[in-house]
Every structure is written in structure tokens, then in C-alpha cells.
Design a protein around this motif. Structure first.
Motif, PDB file in Angstrom:
ATOM      1  N   ALA A   1      14.032  89.493  37.676  1.00  0.00           N
ATOM      2  CA  ALA A   1      12.880  89.967  36.915  1.00  0.00           C
ATOM      3  C   ALA A   1      12.588  91.441  37.153  1.00  0.00           C
ATOM      4  O   ALA A   1      12.225  92.170  36.224  1.00  0.00           O
ATOM      5  N   HIS A   2      12.749  91.909  38.382  1.00  0.00           N
ATOM      6  CA  HIS A   2      12.404  93.303  38.655  1.00  0.00           C
ATOM      7  C   HIS A   2      13.319  94.269  37.908  1.00  0.00           C
ATOM      8  O   HIS A   2      12.901  95.368  37.536  1.00  0.00           O
ATOM      9  N   GLU A   3      14.564  93.860  37.654  1.00  0.00           N
ATOM     10  CA  GLU A   3      15.468  94.715  36.886  1.00  0.00           C
ATOM     11  C   GLU A   3      15.085  94.735  35.412  1.00  0.00           C
ATOM     12  O   GLU A   3      15.193  95.772  34.747  1.00  0.00           O
ATOM     13  N   LYS A   4      14.640  93.603  34.886  1.00  0.00           N
ATOM     14  CA  LYS A   4      14.175  93.576  33.498  1.00  0.00           C
ATOM     15  C   LYS A   4      12.961  94.478  33.327  1.00  0.00           C
ATOM     16  O   LYS A   4      12.825  95.193  32.324  1.00  0.00           O
TER      17      LYS A   4
ATOM     18  N   ALA B   1      12.105  97.111  35.157  1.00  0.00           N
ATOM     19  CA  ALA B   1      12.510  98.514  35.255  1.00  0.00           C
ATOM     20  C   ALA B   1      13.181  98.977  33.971  1.00  0.00           C
ATOM     21  O   ALA B   1      12.944 100.097  33.488  1.00  0.00           O
ATOM     22  N   ALA B   2      14.014  98.121  33.391  1.00  0.00           N
ATOM     23  CA  ALA B   2      14.695  98.485  32.147  1.00  0.00           C
ATOM     24  C   ALA B   2      13.696  98.615  30.995  1.00  0.00           C
ATOM     25  O   ALA B   2      13.831  99.497  30.130  1.00  0.00           O
ATOM     26  N   PHE B   3      12.688  97.751  30.963  1.00  0.00           N
ATOM     27  CA  PHE B   3      11.646  97.817  29.936  1.00  0.00           C
ATOM     28  C   PHE B   3      10.884  99.126  30.033  1.00  0.00           C
ATOM     29  O   PHE B   3      10.664  99.828  29.040  1.00  0.00           O
ATOM     30  N   ARG B   4      10.506  99.488  31.245  1.00  0.00           N
ATOM     31  CA  ARG B   4       9.805 100.754  31.471  1.00  0.00           C
ATOM     32  C   ARG B   4      10.662 101.942  31.032  1.00  0.00           C
ATOM     33  O   ARG B   4      10.177 102.883  30.396  1.00  0.00           O
TER      34      ARG B   4
ATOM     35  N   ASN C   1       6.403  98.037  38.314  1.00  0.00           N
ATOM     36  CA  ASN C   1       6.985  98.121  36.972  1.00  0.00           C
ATOM     37  C   ASN C   1       6.478  97.034  36.034  1.00  0.00           C
ATOM     38  O   ASN C   1       6.811  97.051  34.844  1.00  0.00           O
ATOM     39  N   LEU C   2       5.705  96.077  36.542  1.00  0.00           N
ATOM     40  CA  LEU C   2       5.101  95.087  35.648  1.00  0.00           C
ATOM     41  C   LEU C   2       4.139  95.817  34.713  1.00  0.00           C
ATOM     42  O   LEU C   2       3.201  96.467  35.164  1.00  0.00           O
TER      43      LEU C   2
END
Length: 299
Positions: A8-11, A13-16, A155-156
Motif C-alpha cells: 500500500a505504501h508504494e501505491k 507514493a506513486a499516487f502522490r 503519503n496517504l
């Protein structure tokens, strides 16, 4: 197989990073986990999880009857099925500021990349219906501050939705959007804008990503992605569209059964068994057990 290959943390970061690049992010609403995988396969940049869809799936109106447990559970099911970032509708945060904080952490645990909290009173209603009421500014800001303080992954994405446009007008919506950003909102969702000019006005007022809701049969015209990009929109959602399409097809199929007693004339409109098995990666599960995919599906 089984779940997304990305944590989830990679998703998040990619969204940001995608939002920071200025690229518009298209997020159709997934009405179940399988539809989320289809959204990814068709090349979209994100998946939206609609509170209205979740309510409708349960046979309930979108008036705040669903619980945090139900929303978090469905969010986890959808988020795990795709490498795309998922943005979820968290309604009013399911209570007072401390409840909002719990909501944020529960949805963070569910694996979403972002969520939005709105400024309607409880019980809330669909954003494109008349008769909405919004809370005072102090209450709205407390919700967003609580949400921003509660997240553990920086990053959420904490998005603030304001419904005040339909109650007090565009100027009030702009003032509220500014205040919500100052309170810690990473992005703004101005609900039920009347036209492109109103989106433009909000864009000029805030310097964070802005979302446009292209729900059918609502207050806003159904603008194209290009039109929205041109006025500075960063995220577009079609929250209930796939559910409406699916339910329309289901109704036509049932009518066909009632009238003719067979669905043979509608076979061309159905997803083929082979396409379904491909979408759920049936063959890939053979890596775990060679006995599960020892057959061929004929077209």
C-alpha cells in the motif's frame, strides 16, 4: 495472484507522484473487486470506491447508513485486487473528530491510497440531491485536522469534500475550500459544480489537487476528460457508472428471461467465460496447484 503485487505504501507514493506531475488521474468507480481489476486492465490510473455504490449494493439509500466496518472491509477487498491507487469515500468520517481519526487509520490499514471527508451534517445525503445541509466551518475544519493528524503514512492523501456550493453558493464554496486546505487537506473535492467556470474558479483559489465528480443524472454536466483537464482538474471520478451499466444490463437480461425464457440472444453482450477466467488469472493459480487449471475453455 491472490492480491496486488505492490504494498500500500508504494501505491500511495506513486499516487502522490502522479498528482505532483500534473497528469490528470482517471478513477472509475469499482462496484466490486473484479471490476477494479478490469479498470486497471483498461489502462486507467486509479480506482474509486463510492459510498453511494456500497450503500446501493446493500440495498440502502446513500444517507449515512453504512458503517466504518463495512466501508473498510469493502475497501480492503477492492484495494488488494489492483496495483492502482484506490480513493475511497469516507462520508463525514463516521462521527466526531476522534471517530474521524479512527476512520483514517482503519482505511489506511485497508490499503487505500486516499480518502475524502465531507462537510455535510449527519445523516448525510447524496451530493447531487436537493436539501443538503452542511456543518459550520469550525466543525468541518476539525474533521480535516483530525484526519491529517491521524494518518501514519504521510503519503496517504487526505481530501476534503465540500457540499456548500448547493447550500450557500460558489463564493462560499471557494472560501470553504481555502479554509480546508489551510486546515491540512491535501486535495479538494468541490461537489456539484454547475459548470466548467465554477471548477476554474475553485482552481484559481487553491493550489492543491482538485477532483471533479462526473456522476450521471446529477447537478453537473458530464464534461469530457479534456474539458476538465483544461480548467485545471487533477482527478476525475465516475463513481456509480459501472454499477449503473451492470444493473441496466442485468435488468435487460431478466426481462429477456421473463419474455423469452432463454438468454441465448444476449450471449454476445456477456463477458465470455474465457475472458472472466483470464481476468481473475485462473491459469496463474496453477503455480500453486497444478490441478486447478487442467482444462481448456472453448470460445
Amino acid at each position: 495472484m491472490l492480491y496486488s503485487s505492490l504494498p500500500a505504501h508504494e501505491k500511495r507514493a506513486a499516487f502522490r507522484a502522479r498528482l505532483a506531475s500534473g497528469e490528470l488521474v482517471r478513477m472509475p468507480g469499482a462496484f466490486n473487486p473484479l471490476s477494479a481489476r478490469l479498470i486497471e486492465r483498461k489502462g486507467f490510473e486509479g480506482v474509486y470506491i463510492s459510498g453511494a455504490v456500497l450503500s446501493a449494493e446493500l440495498g440502502l439509500p446513500d444517507i449515512g447508513l453504512t458503517t466504518l466496518t463495512e466501508v473498510a472491509g469493502r475497501s480492503a477487498q477492492i484495494a488488494r485486487m489492483t496495483d492502482l491507487p484506490a480513493l475511497v469515500d469516507a462520508d463525514t468520517g463516521f462521527g466526531e473528530p476522534m471517530n474521524v481519526a479512527r476512520t483514517v487509520q482503519s482505511l489506511e490499514d485497508a490499503g487505500v491510497a486516499g480518502l475524502h471527508i465531507e462537510d455535510q451534517v449527519n445523516p448525510k445525503r447524496c451530493g447531487h440531491l436537493d436539501g443538503k445541509q452542511v456543518v459550520d466551518e469550525d466543525t468541518a475544519l476539525k474533521r480535516i485536522r483530525a484526519a491529517a493528524d491521524a494518518r501514519r503514512d504521510p503519503n496517504l492523501l487526505i481530501m476534503a469534500r465540500t457540499d456548500i456550493r448547493a447550500v450557500e453558493g460558489l463564493d462560499a464554496a471557494i472560501d470553504r475550500a481555502k479554509a480546508l486546505v489551510d486546515a491540512g487537506a491535501d486535495a479538494i473535492f468541490p461537489e456539484a459544480m454547475a459548470d466548467l467556470g465554477e471548477f476554474e474558479a475553485v482552481r484559481r483559489a487553491v493550489d492543491v489537487p482538485m477532483l471533479a465528480n462526473m456522476t450521471e443524472f446529477g447537478k453537473s454536466d458530464l464534461f469530457t476528460v479534456d474539458q476538465l483537464r483544461d480548467v485545471g482538474v487533477n482527478i476525475v471520478i465516475w463513481p456509480v457508472s459501472l454499477l449503473r451499466l451492470a444493473m441496466g444490463a442485468a435488468e435487460r437480461g431478466l426481462d429477456q428471461l421473463v419474455g423469452e425464457g432463454t438468454l441465448k440472444p444476449l450471449l454476445g453482450e456477456m463477458q465470455h467465460r474465457a475472458d472472466l477466467y483470464d481476468l481473475i488469472d485462473y491459469e496463474g493459480y496453477n503455480a500453486f496447484d497444478t490441478s486447478v487449471f487442467n482444462f481448456e475453455v472453448r470460445r
